[in-house]
Scaffold this motif. Structure first.
Motif, mmCIF file in Angstrom:
data_model
loop_
_atom_site.group_PDB
_atom_site.id
_atom_site.type_symbol
_atom_site.label_atom_id
_atom_site.label_comp_id
_atom_site.label_asym_id
_atom_site.label_seq_id
_atom_site.Cartn_x
_atom_site.Cartn_y
_atom_site.Cartn_z
ATOM 1 N N MET A 180 -11.196 4.432 1.752
ATOM 2 C CA MET A 180 -11.175 2.970 1.769
ATOM 3 C C MET A 180 -9.930 2.451 1.047
ATOM 4 S SD MET A 180 -13.968 0.214 0.350
ATOM 5 C CE MET A 180 -13.569 0.423 -1.379
ATOM 6 N N ILE A 181 -9.298 1.459 1.626
ATOM 7 C CA ILE A 181 -8.125 0.851 1.008
ATOM 8 C C ILE A 181 -8.578 -0.077 -0.121
ATOM 9 C CG2 ILE A 181 -6.150 -0.694 1.355
ATOM 10 C CD1 ILE A 181 -5.822 2.057 2.637
ATOM 11 N N LYS A 182 -8.052 0.180 -1.323
ATOM 12 C CA LYS A 182 -8.415 -0.633 -2.485
ATOM 13 C C LYS A 182 -7.279 -1.541 -2.958
ATOM 14 C CE LYS A 182 -11.828 2.678 -4.235
ATOM 15 N NZ LYS A 182 -12.216 3.551 -5.378
ATOM 16 N N ALA A 183 -6.043 -1.216 -2.543
ATOM 17 C CA ALA A 183 -4.892 -2.013 -2.958
ATOM 18 C C ALA A 183 -3.934 -2.167 -1.776
ATOM 19 C CB ALA A 183 -4.172 -1.354 -4.129
ATOM 20 N N VAL A 184 -3.398 -3.366 -1.630
ATOM 21 C CA VAL A 184 -2.438 -3.660 -0.564
ATOM 22 C C VAL A 184 -1.100 -3.972 -1.225
ATOM 23 C CG1 VAL A 184 -1.857 -5.183 1.360
ATOM 24 C CG2 VAL A 184 -4.247 -4.489 0.971
ATOM 25 N N ILE A 185 -0.038 -3.320 -0.725
ATOM 26 C CA ILE A 185 1.285 -3.432 -1.342
ATOM 27 C C ILE A 185 2.288 -3.896 -0.288
ATOM 28 C CG2 ILE A 185 3.052 -2.234 -2.681
ATOM 29 C CD1 ILE A 185 0.917 -0.074 -3.328
ATOM 30 N N PHE A 186 3.006 -4.950 -0.600
ATOM 31 C CA PHE A 186 4.014 -5.497 0.300
ATOM 32 C C PHE A 186 5.412 -5.317 -0.284
ATOM 33 C CE2 PHE A 186 0.477 -7.755 2.164
ATOM 34 C CZ PHE A 186 0.882 -8.128 3.444
ATOM 35 N N ASP A 187 6.375 -5.056 0.593
ATOM 36 C CA ASP A 187 7.785 -5.210 0.260
ATOM 37 C C ASP A 187 8.068 -6.711 0.183
ATOM 38 O OD1 ASP A 187 10.593 -4.734 0.022
ATOM 39 O OD2 ASP A 187 10.795 -4.938 2.195
ATOM 40 N N GLY A 194 -3.975 1.224 -9.563
ATOM 41 C CA GLY A 194 -5.198 1.688 -10.219
ATOM 42 C C GLY A 194 -6.131 2.450 -9.305
ATOM 43 N N CYS A 195 -5.562 3.102 -8.288
ATOM 44 C CA CYS A 195 -6.398 3.879 -7.377
ATOM 45 C C CYS A 195 -5.596 5.067 -6.850
ATOM 46 C CB CYS A 195 -6.905 3.008 -6.220
ATOM 47 S SG CYS A 195 -5.606 2.174 -5.300
ATOM 48 N N ARG A 196 -6.211 5.868 -6.004
ATOM 49 C CA ARG A 196 -5.523 7.041 -5.460
ATOM 50 C C ARG A 196 -4.483 6.605 -4.415
ATOM 51 N NH1 ARG A 196 -10.892 8.706 -5.110
ATOM 52 N NH2 ARG A 196 -10.813 8.623 -2.839
ATOM 53 N N PRO A 197 -3.462 7.435 -4.193
ATOM 54 C CA PRO A 197 -2.421 7.073 -3.223
ATOM 55 C C PRO A 197 -2.969 6.689 -1.852
ATOM 56 C CG PRO A 197 -1.753 9.013 -4.447
ATOM 57 C CD PRO A 197 -3.170 8.729 -4.847
ATOM 58 N N GLU A 198 -3.929 7.483 -1.356
ATOM 59 C CA GLU A 198 -4.473 7.220 -0.021
ATOM 60 C C GLU A 198 -5.323 5.945 0.031
ATOM 61 O OE1 GLU A 198 -7.294 10.256 -2.007
ATOM 62 O OE2 GLU A 198 -5.130 9.817 -1.958
ATOM 63 N N GLU A 199 -5.627 5.380 -1.126
ATOM 64 C CA GLU A 199 -6.364 4.116 -1.188
ATOM 65 C C GLU A 199 -5.424 2.907 -1.253
ATOM 66 O OE1 GLU A 199 -10.452 5.613 -3.418
ATOM 67 O OE2 GLU A 199 -8.701 5.107 -4.655
ATOM 68 N N CYS A 200 -4.122 3.181 -1.144
ATOM 69 C CA CYS A 200 -3.100 2.119 -1.130
ATOM 70 C C CYS A 200 -2.559 1.956 0.287
ATOM 71 C CB CYS A 200 -1.927 2.479 -2.045
ATOM 72 S SG CYS A 200 -2.334 2.652 -3.794
ATOM 73 N N PHE A 201 -2.426 0.718 0.723
ATOM 74 C CA PHE A 201 -1.763 0.394 1.986
ATOM 75 C C PHE A 201 -0.446 -0.289 1.653
ATOM 76 C CE2 PHE A 201 -0.568 -2.746 5.154
ATOM 77 C CZ PHE A 201 -0.565 -2.007 6.324
ATOM 78 N N PHE A 202 0.650 0.172 2.283
ATOM 79 C CA PHE A 202 1.980 -0.377 2.004
ATOM 80 C C PHE A 202 2.685 -0.712 3.301
ATOM 81 C CE2 PHE A 202 6.599 0.796 1.209
ATOM 82 C CZ PHE A 202 6.914 -0.392 0.559
ATOM 83 N N THR A 203 3.411 -1.827 3.316
ATOM 84 C CA THR A 203 4.239 -2.166 4.464
ATOM 85 C C THR A 203 5.632 -2.574 4.009
ATOM 86 O OG1 THR A 203 4.364 -3.448 6.525
ATOM 87 C CG2 THR A 203 3.480 -4.597 4.589
ATOM 88 N N ASP A 204 6.638 -2.101 4.766
ATOM 89 C CA ASP A 204 8.050 -2.330 4.456
ATOM 90 C C ASP A 204 8.797 -2.390 5.784
ATOM 91 O OD1 ASP A 204 10.877 -1.786 3.602
ATOM 92 O OD2 ASP A 204 9.947 -1.403 1.660
ATOM 93 N N ASP A 205 9.853 -3.167 5.844
ATOM 94 C CA ASP A 205 10.618 -3.265 7.095
ATOM 95 C C ASP A 205 11.625 -2.132 7.270
ATOM 96 O OD1 ASP A 205 11.938 -4.594 4.883
ATOM 97 O OD2 ASP A 205 13.467 -5.237 6.306
ATOM 98 N N VAL A 206 11.845 -1.329 6.236
ATOM 99 C CA VAL A 206 12.814 -0.230 6.305
ATOM 100 C C VAL A 206 12.065 1.090 6.513
ATOM 101 C CG1 VAL A 206 14.644 1.008 5.093
ATOM 102 C CG2 VAL A 206 14.432 -1.476 4.836
ATOM 103 N N ALA A 207 12.366 1.773 7.612
ATOM 104 C CA ALA A 207 11.643 2.996 7.965
ATOM 105 C C ALA A 207 11.728 4.056 6.863
ATOM 106 C CB ALA A 207 12.187 3.555 9.279
ATOM 107 N N ALA A 208 12.901 4.214 6.253
ATOM 108 C CA ALA A 208 13.068 5.235 5.215
ATOM 109 C C ALA A 208 12.173 4.968 4.010
ATOM 110 C CB ALA A 208 14.531 5.301 4.778
ATOM 111 N N TYR A 209 11.908 3.704 3.734
ATOM 112 C CA TYR A 209 11.067 3.359 2.591
ATOM 113 C C TYR A 209 9.585 3.567 2.920
ATOM 114 C CZ TYR A 209 15.394 1.151 0.979
ATOM 115 O OH TYR A 209 16.684 0.897 0.604
ATOM 116 N N VAL A 210 9.221 3.370 4.176
ATOM 117 C CA VAL A 210 7.865 3.689 4.630
ATOM 118 C C VAL A 210 7.647 5.191 4.544
ATOM 119 C CG1 VAL A 210 6.301 3.676 6.620
ATOM 120 C CG2 VAL A 210 7.716 1.665 6.130
#
Length: 201
Positions: free
Chosen positions: A1-8, A155-171
């Protein structure tokens, strides 16, 4: 389950166009707007500034020397931040919905001058619980260090974080650290991704 959402930030939350800044600098420096990017590439000054190795005043002094720029510190800051466009790429309502259900973080390669301006001028920034910024962390994406800091702040495990970025290398850098990450295309796309993960309904 996603517990944290991270935006660029740049290119995801706030649009920017460096040509706007170069055009404004042109009349105050020794180079045409089209020449400024090449001139900046002759030095690692911007990289050092965005990784927190150079203080704002010293950055402005050194960059003014490189570009033969005649401007006060305040005038320079106005030029340097003119790259940002007024309308955000995601609606305030989307971040409000996410923040009501999950921890919401910002993860950005940025600098003190840019971020101070963004935080002051974009009300949408109020939705973020924490800011993981390259110049504060001392590392730039795609360094593992900045992703690890974001995971710790989430404050959670890596797989519980969702991240979005416009740069492919950073994704890709985020994925290597175990984060569930996608390349940003639009607000609607991110909304669908979060609905598929049960973050939004």
């Amino acid at each position: 389950m996603i517990k944290a959402v991270i935006f660029d930030l740049g290119g995801v939350i706030v649009p920017f166009d460096f040509k706007r800044g170069y055009a404004k600098m042109e009349g105050l420096c020794g180079y045409a707007a089209a020449e400024i990017p090449a001139r900046l590439r002759t030095t690692d000054l911007v990289t050092r500034f965005e990784s927190g190795q150079v203080e704002p005043e010293e950055f402005v002094r050194q960059l003014s020397d490189i570009l033969e720029l005649k401007a006060t510190y305040e005038e320079f800051c106005e030029l340097w931040t003119s790259i940002f466009l007024p309308d955000t790429l995601v609606p305030d309502s989307l971040l409000e919905r996410i923040h009501a259900r999950r921890r919401l973080l910002l993860l950005s390669n940025t600098n003190d001058i840019h971020f101070t301006m963004v935080e002051r001028n974009y009300p949408i920034m109020r939705h973020f619980d924490d800011h993981v910024l390259s110049y504060r962390v001392g590392a730039l994406k795609p360094s593992p260090l900045i992703y690890k800091e974001a995971i710790a702040r989430a404050g959670c495990r890596p797989e519980e974080c969702f991240f979005t970025d416009d740069v492919a290398a950073y994704v890709e850098g985020a994925v290597r650290e175990g984060i569930d990450a996608v390349r940003f295309e639009s607000a609607a796309q991110v909304e669908r991704e979060l609905m598929n993960r049960g973050v939004l309904v």
